[in-house]
Design a protein around this motif. Structure first.
Motif, mmCIF file in Angstrom:
data_model
loop_
_atom_site.group_PDB
_atom_site.id
_atom_site.type_symbol
_atom_site.label_atom_id
_atom_site.label_comp_id
_atom_site.label_asym_id
_atom_site.label_seq_id
_atom_site.Cartn_x
_atom_site.Cartn_y
_atom_site.Cartn_z
ATOM 1 N N SER A 19 -9.728 -3.679 -2.074
ATOM 2 C CA SER A 19 -8.986 -2.601 -3.154
ATOM 3 C C SER A 19 -7.926 -2.267 -2.202
ATOM 4 C CB SER A 19 -9.851 -1.690 -3.742
ATOM 5 O OG SER A 19 -8.897 -0.872 -4.291
ATOM 6 N N ASP A 20 -8.237 -2.120 -0.718
ATOM 7 C CA ASP A 20 -7.289 -1.295 -0.082
ATOM 8 C C ASP A 20 -6.176 -2.318 0.495
ATOM 9 O OD1 ASP A 20 -6.213 0.516 2.241
ATOM 10 O OD2 ASP A 20 -6.927 -0.892 3.280
ATOM 11 N N GLU A 21 -6.830 -3.376 0.800
ATOM 12 C CA GLU A 21 -5.971 -4.895 1.208
ATOM 13 C C GLU A 21 -5.197 -5.106 0.352
ATOM 14 O OE1 GLU A 21 -9.531 -6.398 4.288
ATOM 15 O OE2 GLU A 21 -9.267 -7.162 2.188
ATOM 16 N N ALA A 22 -5.633 -5.250 -1.045
ATOM 17 C CA ALA A 22 -4.610 -5.533 -2.300
ATOM 18 C C ALA A 22 -3.668 -4.548 -2.306
ATOM 19 C CB ALA A 22 -5.454 -5.602 -3.625
ATOM 20 N N ASN A 23 -3.877 -3.254 -2.354
ATOM 21 C CA ASN A 23 -2.880 -2.366 -2.645
ATOM 22 C C ASN A 23 -1.735 -2.355 -1.446
ATOM 23 O OD1 ASN A 23 -3.693 -1.024 -4.773
ATOM 24 N ND2 ASN A 23 -5.200 0.549 -3.560
ATOM 25 N N ALA A 26 0.338 -5.462 -2.191
ATOM 26 C CA ALA A 26 1.117 -4.975 -3.377
ATOM 27 C C ALA A 26 2.349 -4.376 -3.070
ATOM 28 C CB ALA A 26 0.406 -4.264 -4.193
ATOM 29 N N ILE A 27 2.191 -3.330 -2.036
ATOM 30 C CA ILE A 27 3.517 -2.618 -1.371
ATOM 31 C C ILE A 27 4.460 -3.046 -0.376
ATOM 32 C CG2 ILE A 27 2.325 -0.622 -2.168
ATOM 33 C CD1 ILE A 27 2.227 0.081 0.491
ATOM 34 N N THR A 28 3.924 -4.304 0.202
ATOM 35 C CA THR A 28 4.673 -4.467 1.554
ATOM 36 C C THR A 28 6.124 -4.935 1.279
ATOM 37 O OG1 THR A 28 4.473 -5.871 3.549
ATOM 38 C CG2 THR A 28 3.794 -6.945 1.394
ATOM 39 N N ARG A 29 6.440 -5.712 0.150
ATOM 40 C CA ARG A 29 7.807 -6.211 -0.129
ATOM 41 C C ARG A 29 8.668 -4.743 -0.706
ATOM 42 N NH1 ARG A 29 9.151 -10.263 -3.925
ATOM 43 N NH2 ARG A 29 7.435 -9.407 -5.431
ATOM 44 N N GLY A 130 13.617 -12.949 -0.444
ATOM 45 C CA GLY A 130 12.779 -12.495 -1.376
ATOM 46 C C GLY A 130 11.519 -11.713 -0.960
ATOM 47 N N LEU A 131 11.596 -11.095 0.348
ATOM 48 C CA LEU A 131 10.765 -10.353 1.010
ATOM 49 C C LEU A 131 11.026 -8.716 0.896
ATOM 50 C CD1 LEU A 131 10.032 -12.415 4.126
ATOM 51 C CD2 LEU A 131 8.647 -12.087 2.200
ATOM 52 N N GLY A 132 11.965 -8.437 -0.183
ATOM 53 C CA GLY A 132 11.785 -7.099 -0.628
ATOM 54 C C GLY A 132 11.877 -7.061 -2.123
ATOM 55 N N SER A 133 11.364 -5.970 -2.574
ATOM 56 C CA SER A 133 11.328 -5.924 -4.178
ATOM 57 C C SER A 133 11.613 -4.421 -4.499
ATOM 58 C CB SER A 133 10.076 -6.322 -4.573
ATOM 59 O OG SER A 133 9.747 -6.043 -6.005
ATOM 60 N N ASP A 134 12.287 -3.946 -5.554
ATOM 61 C CA ASP A 134 12.464 -3.030 -5.873
ATOM 62 C C ASP A 134 11.209 -2.041 -6.714
ATOM 63 O OD1 ASP A 134 12.370 -4.016 -8.380
ATOM 64 O OD2 ASP A 134 14.485 -3.469 -8.989
ATOM 65 N N ARG A 135 10.160 -2.819 -6.802
ATOM 66 C CA ARG A 135 8.887 -2.253 -7.340
ATOM 67 C C ARG A 135 7.716 -2.911 -6.590
ATOM 68 N NH1 ARG A 135 11.299 -5.032 -11.395
ATOM 69 N NH2 ARG A 135 12.126 -3.109 -12.188
ATOM 70 N N PRO A 136 6.643 -2.241 -6.679
ATOM 71 C CA PRO A 136 5.341 -3.030 -6.069
ATOM 72 C C PRO A 136 4.674 -4.024 -6.933
ATOM 73 C CG PRO A 136 5.082 -0.459 -5.907
ATOM 74 C CD PRO A 136 6.364 -0.738 -6.648
ATOM 75 N N ASP A 137 4.139 -4.964 -6.113
ATOM 76 C CA ASP A 137 3.423 -5.991 -7.063
ATOM 77 C C ASP A 137 2.149 -5.274 -7.811
ATOM 78 O OD1 ASP A 137 5.072 -8.486 -6.644
ATOM 79 O OD2 ASP A 137 4.539 -8.005 -4.473
ATOM 80 N N ASN A 138 1.563 -5.982 -8.628
ATOM 81 C CA ASN A 138 0.510 -5.549 -9.402
ATOM 82 C C ASN A 138 -0.770 -5.840 -8.398
ATOM 83 O OD1 ASN A 138 -1.992 -5.259 -10.759
ATOM 84 N ND2 ASN A 138 -0.791 -5.666 -12.737
ATOM 85 N N ASP A 191 0.141 -4.608 8.498
ATOM 86 C CA ASP A 191 -0.689 -3.487 9.230
ATOM 87 C C ASP A 191 -1.348 -2.522 8.483
ATOM 88 O OD1 ASP A 191 1.151 -1.485 8.477
ATOM 89 O OD2 ASP A 191 2.009 -1.052 10.261
ATOM 90 N N GLY A 192 -1.891 -1.513 8.626
ATOM 91 C CA GLY A 192 -2.577 -0.796 7.951
ATOM 92 C C GLY A 192 -1.953 0.087 7.055
ATOM 93 N N ASP A 193 -0.578 0.196 7.269
ATOM 94 C CA ASP A 193 0.184 0.954 6.349
ATOM 95 C C ASP A 193 1.126 0.162 5.335
ATOM 96 O OD1 ASP A 193 -0.356 3.449 7.729
ATOM 97 O OD2 ASP A 193 1.131 3.172 9.195
ATOM 98 N N GLY A 194 0.806 -1.102 5.304
ATOM 99 C CA GLY A 194 1.544 -1.960 4.616
ATOM 100 C C GLY A 194 2.569 -2.602 5.202
#
Length: 232
Positions: A19-23, A26-29, A130-138, A191-194
């Motif tokens: 779950s942590d890795e997916a989160n 999801a926020i990296t872009r 494409g490596l930036g997004s105005d919202r997190p992925d699901n 990294d650990g912060d995304g």
């Protein structure tokens, strides 16, 4: 491409994301978008030796800008380059600088449409945008789409996890669904912060992947060249 090894993540450690890795994936872009922009080095594959673009991408305005140099080839492609999702502008230079001037030259640019297929350079530029997004992925959908942890690495002193994830390959270049093939899936070094430190993605026109490194160099805000309209 900076320090650290690049095993490509093909290790016995491949497994479904926690779950942590997916989160974090999801926020990296989204973190790139929140930062406004990132300094990048784009290594473009080519049988002739490849190209390296050193510069910055403004993820809010949707513009990249930098210096392009030949790698192991002649200098015929050297110069400044600026691009959006639709347009590429090149400014040839016989003695290209190490870094692009903060203010793009007022003249001397050659404009062309960004090619949707058949050009490793244009595909690489589109992937970088494409490596930036105005919202997190699901985050809940990522594991269902085949996202996985495929290894651990170090990039310029940063401890990172290597994950497969959302496919940012240009749509016309896509040959498989996200995560359906470990050799074609986009890989993220996070990294650990995304925070994203490296991305590797396949392009249909080349056997080797494009590698995009997010440098420790300070991000220099991108100024649009004459006639370029920012997206944001």
């Amino acid at each position: 491409m900076g320090g650290g090894t690049d095993s490509g993540g093909d290790s016995a450690a491949r497994r479904t994301l926690t779950s942590d890795e997916a989160n974090r994936l999801a926020i990296t872009r989204f973190l790139n978008y929140q930062a406004g922009g990132r300094a990048v080095t784009i290594t473009v594959p080519s049988a002739a030796g490849g190209l390296v673009v050193t510069g910055s991408v403004d993820y809010r305005a949707g513009i990249g800008y930098g210096v392009v140099r030949g790698a192991g080839r002649d200098t015929s492609s050297d110069g400044l380059i600026q691009w959006t999702a639709a347009t590429v502008l090149v400014h040839p230079m016989t003695d290209a600088p190490a870094t692009a001037p903060p203010a793009p030259p007022a003249s001397g640019w050659y404009r062309r449409p960004l090619q949707k297929s058949g050009s490793a350079l244009d595909s690489s530029l589109a992937i970088a945008l494409g490596l930036g997004s105005d919202r997190p992925d699901n985050a809940e959908l990522l594991p269902q789409n085949g996202a996985a942890l495929v290894g651990k690495d170090r990039v310029r002193g940063h401890s990172v996890d290597v994950m497969t994830g959302p496919n940012v390959r240009a749509r016309s270049e896509t040959s498989s669904a996200p995560g359906s093939n470990s050799s074609s899936a986009v890989r993220y070094w996070i990294d650990g912060d995304g925070t994203m430190y490296r991305v590797r993605a396949g392009v249909a026109s080349e056997s080797q992947p494009v590698v995009i490194d997010f440098d420790d160099r300070k991000y220099v805000p991108v100024r649009a060249a004459p006639g370029v309209t920012p997206a944001g």
